[in-house]
Scaffold this active site. Structure first.
Site, PDB file in Angstrom:
ATOM      1  N   GLY A 272      38.442  35.024  32.608  1.00  0.00           N
ATOM      2  CA  GLY A 272      39.671  34.449  32.176  1.00  0.00           C
ATOM      3  C   GLY A 272      39.508  32.689  32.337  1.00  0.00           C
ATOM      4  NE  ARG A 317      37.663  31.223  26.985  1.00  0.00           N
ATOM      5  CZ  ARG A 317      38.011  31.656  25.705  1.00  0.00           C
ATOM      6  NH1 ARG A 317      37.810  30.855  24.636  1.00  0.00           N
ATOM      7  NH2 ARG A 317      39.154  32.699  25.494  1.00  0.00           N
ATOM      8  CB  CYS A 389      38.082  32.240  -1.316  1.00  0.00           C
ATOM      9  SG  CYS A 389      36.929  31.641  -2.488  1.00  0.00           S
ATOM     10  CE1 TYR A 419      35.265  36.922  24.195  1.00  0.00           C
ATOM     11  CE2 TYR A 419      35.484  34.834  25.312  1.00  0.00           C
ATOM     12  CZ  TYR A 419      35.461  36.094  25.522  1.00  0.00           C
ATOM     13  OH  TYR A 419      35.660  36.792  26.553  1.00  0.00           O
TER      14      TYR A 419
HETATM   15  N1  LLP Z   1      37.128  40.963  31.678  1.00  0.00           N
HETATM   16  C1  LLP Z   1      37.963  41.734  30.917  1.00  0.00           C
HETATM   17  C2  LLP Z   1      38.521  42.827  31.183  1.00  0.00           C
HETATM   18  C3  LLP Z   1      38.172  40.931  29.814  1.00  0.00           C
HETATM   19  O1  LLP Z   1      39.056  41.628  28.758  1.00  0.00           O
HETATM   20  C4  LLP Z   1      37.686  39.822  29.303  1.00  0.00           C
HETATM   21  C5  LLP Z   1      38.011  39.313  28.198  1.00  0.00           C
HETATM   22  C6  LLP Z   1      36.864  39.230  30.159  1.00  0.00           C
HETATM   23  C7  LLP Z   1      36.556  39.793  31.386  1.00  0.00           C
HETATM   24  C8  LLP Z   1      36.203  37.792  29.894  1.00  0.00           C
HETATM   25  O2  LLP Z   1      37.161  36.772  29.641  1.00  0.00           O
HETATM   26  P1  LLP Z   1      36.717  35.295  29.691  1.00  0.00           P
HETATM   27  O3  LLP Z   1      36.211  34.879  31.298  1.00  0.00           O
HETATM   28  O4  LLP Z   1      35.791  35.115  28.575  1.00  0.00           O
HETATM   29  O5  LLP Z   1      38.023  34.409  29.340  1.00  0.00           O
HETATM   30  N2  LLP Z   1      38.319  36.318  21.418  1.00  0.00           N
HETATM   31  C9  LLP Z   1      39.385  35.649  22.378  1.00  0.00           C
HETATM   32  C10 LLP Z   1      38.997  35.926  23.736  1.00  0.00           C
HETATM   33  C11 LLP Z   1      39.450  37.533  24.147  1.00  0.00           C
HETATM   34  C12 LLP Z   1      39.120  37.897  25.599  1.00  0.00           C
HETATM   35  C13 LLP Z   1      38.901  39.314  25.823  1.00  0.00           C
HETATM   36  N3  LLP Z   1      38.728  39.651  27.162  1.00  0.00           N
HETATM   37  C14 LLP Z   1      38.914  34.067  22.217  1.00  0.00           C
HETATM   38  O6  LLP Z   1      38.123  33.897  21.218  1.00  0.00           O
HETATM   39  O7  LLP Z   1      39.587  33.321  22.718  1.00  0.00           O
END
Ligand code: LLP
Length: 472
Positions: A272, A317, A389, A419
């Site tokens: 996150g 991310r 479109c 993403y």
């Molecule tokens: N661990 C779990 C259990 C998760 O569900 C996620 C992301 C992560 C780790 C990694 O999170 P990060 O470090 O990337 O924030 N499509 C959305 C983001 C969806 C995140 C889903 N889970 C966007 O484009 O902002």
């Protein structure tokens, strides 16, 4: 003196002194302009990349990915060692997964978190050891779980009572012992810059804290399952530590209770960690965040008189996001007079919500810069839109770009490494762009771009006949 802000601009968007500058933190560290003003990434000119691979094009800076992976590993290693424990960093493959990227992060000492059979297959195809994988998901099928157990996946993060029974049956059949974490809902949901705590979150993932004890008791009865601890993920694009701290405090309460019934060696606090999409975003350095989060866990453990567990984190991310830059060619520009009287410049590029649906899906903010040259015009409020479109097909909602931008110019959108490719689609039969890695002045394709032939290959054709009755 700065020119006056446009009346249609949001308050946070600052009129830049120079609408050609590359804001630090938003672009890969290697981003620069060459002597002709052309954007270069890892020493490779954007114009040369476009000549070789076309547009749209996602460019991924290998050293940026590796550097960030290393920074996460070192930061958490150091913070954990200070409190007498260890930390593992799993790269969350959902942010961007290809065999090459999986290898980069594993080379840098990370493990990989996958959340479907497809992601599992890519990680295994990259040669990632099963033991270095964590497997997530709220609806893992029996076939996916069987594959994971057979591949020796190090940790399966269980999400429901039904999944526990599925795994019990699979391990009973194969004789394997599978290590599992139990995903819990801490009730803390971190959203962007702020976090919000609710006692009963209405969402699909994990076990409510009150039900997790029973799930753990069941796992402990099963010979094929090895209970390793709790998992919690509070959200994505989080800037502060308050949400992590609050969540860890709540989860440690349950962790301490579970210790009365047996060992609880691990705690996984998920991912996150936020990145900068525009110059307005200011994420704290990972060294600071890691130190504060691990300290909060250690303090919580000390207060309860329990040992600090082995910790894990799952950034996605923050590892790949800033490493990615999308290159587009400008097709048309149009000045639209809006009702309030202002004029907004619309800049249409040759991609859009099919290669980056984040703006349309989440109202995400991105930034953009002219890539093929330095613009000479005054900064003009612009909206970068795609070729689909749909009026919601916006790539960059608000940005100041040089007023002399014209069709044929190349535009670069930074912070598209996470993403965007995973969420990309063929909407309007627009082929998905290739992904090209750059390093030390050289480039190579790591994900092939789609062709019109690829699109037609899935079309079963007009000559098909229905199967005779009784057959499929
Ligand atoms: N661990 C779990 C259990 C998760 O569900 C996620 C992301 C992560 C780790 C990694 O999170 P990060 O470090 O990337 O924030 N499509 C959305 C983001 C969806 C995140 C889903 N889970 C966007 O484009 O902002």
């Amino acid at each position: 003196m700065l020119p006056p802000a446009d009346s249609l601009a949001p308050e946070w968007l600052v009129v830049p002194d120079d609408a050609n500058d590359l804001a630090s933190g938003v672009w890969p560290a290697s981003a620069a302009r060459d002597a002709d003003g052309v954007l270069e990434l890892a020493g490779v000119s954007a114009a040369d990349l476009v000549r070789a691979y076309g547009t749209p094009l996602l460019v991924l800076d290998e050293d940026e990915v590796r550097g960030r992976a290393r920074a996460f590993r070192n930061a958490f290693d150091r913070a954990a060692a200070e409190h007498g424990t260890t930390a593992q960093v799993y790269y969350a493959g959902k942010a961007f997964l290809s065999t090459t990227v999986a290898r980069w992060v594993v080379d840098e000492g990370l493990r990989v978190d996958v959340c479907t059979g497809g992601e599992l297959a890519v990680a295994l195809a990259a040669g990632v050891a099963g033991a270095a994988l964590g497997f997530h998901g709220n609806n893992k099928s029996t076939a996916e779980l069987e594959r994971a157990v057979q591949a020796g996946v190090g940790t399966i993060i269980v999400d429901s009572p039904i999944e526990i029974e599925r795994l019990a049956a699979i391990t009973a059949r194969s004789g394997a012992v599978q290590r599992v974490l139990v995903r819990v809902i801490s009730g803390v949901h971190a959203e962007t810059h702020d976090f919000l705590a609710t006692a009963h979150e209405d969402q699909k993932f994990g076990f409510p804290l009150a039900e997790a004890e029973q799930a753990v008791a069941r796992i402990r009865e099963l010979p094929g399952l090895d209970f390793a601890g709790l998992h919690c993920h509070i959200g994505s694009q989080i800037f502060g530590v308050a949400g992590f701290r609050e969540s860890a405090t709540r989860v440690l309460e349950l962790h301490a209770t579970l210790l009365e019934g047996g060992p609880v060696p691990q705690l996984n606090l998920g991912g996150g960690f936020g990145i900068a999409y525009t110059r307005d975003d200011d994420p704290a350095p990972i060294e600071l965040l890691a130190g504060e989060i691990v300290s909060a866990v250690a303090e919580g453990c000390a207060a309860r008189g329990i040992p600090v567990p082995a910790l894990s984190f799952e950034p996605g991310r923050a590892i790949v996001g800033t490493a990615g830059v999308t290159l587009y060619e400008v097709g048309t520009t149009k000045d639209v007079t809006v009702e309030s009287g202002g004029v907004r410049r619309y800049i249409s590029v040759d991609g859009g919500m099919s290669d980056n649906p984040r703006t349309a899906l989440y109202g995400a903010q991105f930034s953009a810069r002219l890539a093929s040259r330095v613009g000479a015009g005054e900064p003009q409020l612009s909206r970068v839109v795609g070729k689909h479109c749909e009026s919601g097909d916006i790539v960059v909602d608000h940005e100041y770009l040089p007023a002399d931008l014209v069709p044929g110019d190349l535009l670069a959108v930074p912070a598209t490494g996470a993403y965007c490719t995973p969420l990309s689609s063929n909407y309007n039969h627009v082929p998905r762009p290739p992904v090209v890695a750059v390093r030390d002045g050289r480039s190579r394709v790591i994900v092939r771009g789609e062709t019109i032939d690829d699109l037609l290959a899935r079309d079963a054709g007009i000559d098909g006949a229905y199967a005779p009755e009784g057959e499929k």
